[in-house]
Design a protein around this motif. Sequence first.
Motif, PDB file in Angstrom:
ATOM      1  N   THR A 345     -37.485  34.159  21.626  1.00  0.00           N
ATOM      2  CA  THR A 345     -36.117  34.003  21.976  1.00  0.00           C
ATOM      3  C   THR A 345     -35.305  33.731  21.073  1.00  0.00           C
ATOM      4  OG1 THR A 345     -36.579  31.738  23.147  1.00  0.00           O
ATOM      5  CG2 THR A 345     -36.815  33.691  24.585  1.00  0.00           C
ATOM      6  N   ILE A 346     -33.952  34.047  20.927  1.00  0.00           N
ATOM      7  CA  ILE A 346     -33.176  33.607  20.312  1.00  0.00           C
ATOM      8  C   ILE A 346     -31.784  33.038  21.032  1.00  0.00           C
ATOM      9  CG2 ILE A 346     -33.946  34.958  18.383  1.00  0.00           C
ATOM     10  CD1 ILE A 346     -30.758  36.138  19.450  1.00  0.00           C
ATOM     11  N   ASP A 347     -30.869  32.398  20.022  1.00  0.00           N
ATOM     12  CA  ASP A 347     -29.839  31.650  20.607  1.00  0.00           C
ATOM     13  C   ASP A 347     -28.531  32.987  20.043  1.00  0.00           C
ATOM     14  OD1 ASP A 347     -27.113  30.879  21.055  1.00  0.00           O
ATOM     15  OD2 ASP A 347     -27.837  28.811  20.435  1.00  0.00           O
ATOM     16  N   PRO A 348     -28.127  33.735  20.962  1.00  0.00           N
ATOM     17  CA  PRO A 348     -27.213  34.724  20.627  1.00  0.00           C
ATOM     18  C   PRO A 348     -25.875  34.235  20.152  1.00  0.00           C
ATOM     19  CG  PRO A 348     -28.136  35.237  22.814  1.00  0.00           C
ATOM     20  CD  PRO A 348     -28.520  33.901  22.439  1.00  0.00           C
ATOM     21  N   ALA A 349     -25.170  33.078  20.658  1.00  0.00           N
ATOM     22  CA  ALA A 349     -24.108  32.602  20.056  1.00  0.00           C
ATOM     23  C   ALA A 349     -24.348  32.238  18.596  1.00  0.00           C
ATOM     24  CB  ALA A 349     -23.888  31.270  20.764  1.00  0.00           C
ATOM     25  N   ARG A 350     -25.549  31.699  18.266  1.00  0.00           N
ATOM     26  CA  ARG A 350     -25.751  31.469  16.647  1.00  0.00           C
ATOM     27  C   ARG A 350     -26.046  32.571  16.053  1.00  0.00           C
ATOM     28  NH1 ARG A 350     -26.894  26.025  15.808  1.00  0.00           N
ATOM     29  NH2 ARG A 350     -27.853  26.756  13.595  1.00  0.00           N
ATOM     30  N   LEU A 351     -26.373  33.801  16.390  1.00  0.00           N
ATOM     31  CA  LEU A 351     -26.602  34.894  15.791  1.00  0.00           C
ATOM     32  C   LEU A 351     -25.187  35.518  15.755  1.00  0.00           C
ATOM     33  CD1 LEU A 351     -28.144  37.257  14.706  1.00  0.00           C
ATOM     34  CD2 LEU A 351     -28.203  38.247  17.037  1.00  0.00           C
ATOM     35  N   GLU A 352     -24.277  35.468  16.418  1.00  0.00           N
ATOM     36  CA  GLU A 352     -22.835  36.089  16.186  1.00  0.00           C
ATOM     37  C   GLU A 352     -22.303  34.796  15.354  1.00  0.00           C
ATOM     38  OE1 GLU A 352     -18.618  36.269  18.445  1.00  0.00           O
ATOM     39  OE2 GLU A 352     -20.327  36.550  19.874  1.00  0.00           O
ATOM     40  N   ALA A 353     -22.441  33.894  15.559  1.00  0.00           N
ATOM     41  CA  ALA A 353     -21.734  32.782  14.330  1.00  0.00           C
ATOM     42  C   ALA A 353     -22.227  33.258  12.963  1.00  0.00           C
ATOM     43  CB  ALA A 353     -21.857  31.534  14.672  1.00  0.00           C
ATOM     44  N   LEU A 354     -23.345  33.407  12.813  1.00  0.00           N
ATOM     45  CA  LEU A 354     -23.956  33.897  11.563  1.00  0.00           C
ATOM     46  C   LEU A 354     -23.170  35.255  11.097  1.00  0.00           C
ATOM     47  CD1 LEU A 354     -25.977  33.665   9.084  1.00  0.00           C
ATOM     48  CD2 LEU A 354     -27.800  34.962  10.568  1.00  0.00           C
ATOM     49  N   MET A 355     -23.469  36.274  12.178  1.00  0.00           N
ATOM     50  CA  MET A 355     -22.700  37.391  11.622  1.00  0.00           C
ATOM     51  C   MET A 355     -21.267  37.415  11.386  1.00  0.00           C
ATOM     52  SD  MET A 355     -24.485  39.651  14.741  1.00  0.00           S
ATOM     53  CE  MET A 355     -23.743  41.228  14.097  1.00  0.00           C
ATOM     54  N   ARG A 356     -20.545  36.534  11.831  1.00  0.00           N
ATOM     55  CA  ARG A 356     -19.094  36.551  11.608  1.00  0.00           C
ATOM     56  C   ARG A 356     -18.951  35.730  10.196  1.00  0.00           C
ATOM     57  NH1 ARG A 356     -16.013  34.115  16.885  1.00  0.00           N
ATOM     58  NH2 ARG A 356     -14.198  34.624  15.515  1.00  0.00           N
ATOM     59  N   ARG A 357     -19.698  34.741   9.721  1.00  0.00           N
ATOM     60  CA  ARG A 357     -19.572  34.242   8.577  1.00  0.00           C
ATOM     61  C   ARG A 357     -19.931  35.190   7.456  1.00  0.00           C
ATOM     62  NH1 ARG A 357     -22.424  29.936  10.981  1.00  0.00           N
ATOM     63  NH2 ARG A 357     -24.471  30.559   9.848  1.00  0.00           N
ATOM     64  N   LEU A 358     -20.903  36.109   7.568  1.00  0.00           N
ATOM     65  CA  LEU A 358     -21.192  36.858   6.684  1.00  0.00           C
ATOM     66  C   LEU A 358     -20.316  37.875   6.472  1.00  0.00           C
ATOM     67  CD1 LEU A 358     -25.274  37.031   7.432  1.00  0.00           C
ATOM     68  CD2 LEU A 358     -24.045  35.861   5.371  1.00  0.00           C
ATOM     69  N   LEU A 359     -19.868  38.542   7.612  1.00  0.00           N
ATOM     70  CA  LEU A 359     -18.895  39.732   7.279  1.00  0.00           C
ATOM     71  C   LEU A 359     -17.785  39.254   6.917  1.00  0.00           C
ATOM     72  CD1 LEU A 359     -19.997  41.618  10.725  1.00  0.00           C
ATOM     73  CD2 LEU A 359     -20.639  42.247   8.209  1.00  0.00           C
ATOM     74  N   ALA A 360     -17.359  38.124   7.246  1.00  0.00           N
ATOM     75  CA  ALA A 360     -16.131  37.703   6.598  1.00  0.00           C
ATOM     76  C   ALA A 360     -15.891  37.297   5.204  1.00  0.00           C
ATOM     77  CB  ALA A 360     -15.707  36.196   7.341  1.00  0.00           C
ATOM     78  N   ARG A 361     -17.105  37.476   4.397  1.00  0.00           N
ATOM     79  CA  ARG A 361     -17.024  37.510   2.979  1.00  0.00           C
ATOM     80  C   ARG A 361     -16.683  38.855   2.503  1.00  0.00           C
ATOM     81  NH1 ARG A 361     -20.060  33.334   1.159  1.00  0.00           N
ATOM     82  NH2 ARG A 361     -20.388  34.473  -0.782  1.00  0.00           N
ATOM     83  N   PRO A 362     -15.931  38.598   1.436  1.00  0.00           N
ATOM     84  CA  PRO A 362     -15.260  39.754   0.833  1.00  0.00           C
ATOM     85  C   PRO A 362     -16.400  40.849   0.575  1.00  0.00           C
ATOM     86  CG  PRO A 362     -14.260  38.000  -0.208  1.00  0.00           C
ATOM     87  CD  PRO A 362     -15.545  37.392   0.679  1.00  0.00           C
ATOM     88  N   ALA A 363     -16.430  42.020   0.611  1.00  0.00           N
ATOM     89  CA  ALA A 363     -17.369  43.204   0.888  1.00  0.00           C
ATOM     90  C   ALA A 363     -17.663  43.218  -0.605  1.00  0.00           C
ATOM     91  CB  ALA A 363     -17.025  44.184   1.232  1.00  0.00           C
ATOM     92  N   GLY A 364     -18.825  43.531  -1.255  1.00  0.00           N
ATOM     93  CA  GLY A 364     -19.392  43.414  -2.720  1.00  0.00           C
ATOM     94  C   GLY A 364     -19.167  42.516  -3.435  1.00  0.00           C
ATOM     95  N   ARG A 365     -19.272  40.930  -2.819  1.00  0.00           N
ATOM     96  CA  ARG A 365     -19.223  40.058  -3.758  1.00  0.00           C
ATOM     97  C   ARG A 365     -20.376  39.039  -3.040  1.00  0.00           C
ATOM     98  NH1 ARG A 365     -17.218  34.743  -3.589  1.00  0.00           N
ATOM     99  NH2 ARG A 365     -15.828  35.335  -1.634  1.00  0.00           N
ATOM    100  N   GLN A 366     -21.063  38.423  -3.714  1.00  0.00           N
ATOM    101  CA  GLN A 366     -22.199  37.510  -3.275  1.00  0.00           C
ATOM    102  C   GLN A 366     -22.004  36.179  -3.887  1.00  0.00           C
ATOM    103  OE1 GLN A 366     -25.937  39.979  -3.608  1.00  0.00           O
ATOM    104  NE2 GLN A 366     -26.078  39.995  -1.399  1.00  0.00           N
ATOM    105  N   ALA A 367     -21.179  35.296  -3.641  1.00  0.00           N
ATOM    106  CA  ALA A 367     -21.066  34.130  -4.228  1.00  0.00           C
ATOM    107  C   ALA A 367     -22.175  33.412  -3.971  1.00  0.00           C
ATOM    108  CB  ALA A 367     -19.825  33.312  -3.827  1.00  0.00           C
ATOM    109  N   SER A 368     -22.440  32.185  -4.797  1.00  0.00           N
ATOM    110  CA  SER A 368     -23.381  31.170  -4.751  1.00  0.00           C
ATOM    111  C   SER A 368     -23.032  30.158  -3.647  1.00  0.00           C
ATOM    112  CB  SER A 368     -23.635  30.452  -5.757  1.00  0.00           C
ATOM    113  OG  SER A 368     -22.140  29.638  -6.340  1.00  0.00           O
ATOM    114  N   GLY A 369     -23.920  29.295  -3.118  1.00  0.00           N
ATOM    115  CA  GLY A 369     -23.663  28.320  -2.008  1.00  0.00           C
ATOM    116  C   GLY A 369     -24.636  28.847  -0.636  1.00  0.00           C
ATOM    117  N   GLY A 370     -24.023  28.285   0.215  1.00  0.00           N
ATOM    118  CA  GLY A 370     -24.899  28.231   1.643  1.00  0.00           C
ATOM    119  C   GLY A 370     -24.121  29.319   2.372  1.00  0.00           C
ATOM    120  N   LEU A 371     -24.717  29.643   3.605  1.00  0.00           N
ATOM    121  CA  LEU A 371     -24.145  30.511   4.589  1.00  0.00           C
ATOM    122  C   LEU A 371     -22.986  29.781   5.251  1.00  0.00           C
ATOM    123  CD1 LEU A 371     -27.747  32.218   5.742  1.00  0.00           C
ATOM    124  CD2 LEU A 371     -26.194  33.015   4.414  1.00  0.00           C
TER     125      LEU A 371
END
Length: 371
Positions: A345-371
């Motif tokens: 099992t997983i926590d769907p709310a935490r999965l969504e939060a992770l997805m939103r953080r990642l997709l909010a990053r400018p496309a094509g750029r991978q900066a250093s630092g945490g998620l």
Amino acid sequence: MRTLFLGLMALLAAAVPAQAQQARRLVVIDDEGFGLSHAMLLDAPDVEVLGITTVTGNVWANRATAMALKGVERMGRTVPVVQGATYPLVNSEALTERWEALYGKLIWKGAFMRQWVEPTQQSTPDYHRPDDPVDLPDGNPTTRPSPEIAANFLLRMVHEHPGQVTIIAMGPLTNLALAQRLDPAFAGLAKELVYMGGSLNPRQVLGSVSATQFAREFIHSPRREFNARFDPEAASIVSRSPWRHITVIPTDPSTATELTPALIARLRAVAPPALAAWIGALEPGFPMWDEIAVGVWLDPSIVTARDTAFVDYDTQFGPNYGDMLSWPAGYQPGIGEQRAELIRTIDPARLEALMRRLLARPAGRQASGGL
């Protein structure tokens, strides 16, 4: 003395980027297309995607390759896309039709799919032959795939980066099985395998019509899952290969997730323009199978229950063809089955939060630092 000091400083300065590069997590994505899971990995700040290998599953390999190329272009990235196996090792469309005549209808058949057995909210997929020309609805890619074969690319990556490459497989495991048969050292040279496939005992969690539809199939066939059922022989070979670590994301946690119109709207709202229109055009109503697999690897804290077992897949052409087999330690047959971590099992709310953080990053750029 001053010259020596400056020389040491220059060496240290040169070493910092190398250390930062070494800290990045190396991954090869093996899948049958391009989706939110790929975008998550491509925008994860501490991940270097070495390449995307494609395989026939939901669509034929040539179509999956075009979809992956288009997705990489959309994100403004230059990542190798390498086409893989067109056909399963043994299974085929004709064998699948014969199996259905003997044992009952399959809900989803991927590239073999012509129509749904019963009315559904999901659209009927277009049917294609394996060598049909590809013409994507949102435009074809302008870049071309790597001339390499996927199995050879996988072998080359683990040999160039021994003990460092994670393989995240979200489709049938044909390419990985071929690589293992070509080079028995393949699995042992990888850092780990994370794959979405197999099924233990999924239960309905959500109450929507779509969620009910996708959970209902497991009432009578709890061990059947599409990726493994499409190429059972490959799933068995991969399960009995000597990986350092295996993480299996079966269908079980997916019944608590759904790509709803509301979730699509929330993801689209945070995404950069290059991705927002594409996200808005995604078809809702499906569980988030692949996104879970990527989420578990990127952020293990989303996992709420896990288990370990020895895993294999049924390769006998009978009613249980492709079903997941599992045993606790000491009860396995002992013919090469490997211990695997199973995500229950997983926590769907935490999965969504992770997805939103990642997709909010400018496309094509991978900066250093945490998620």
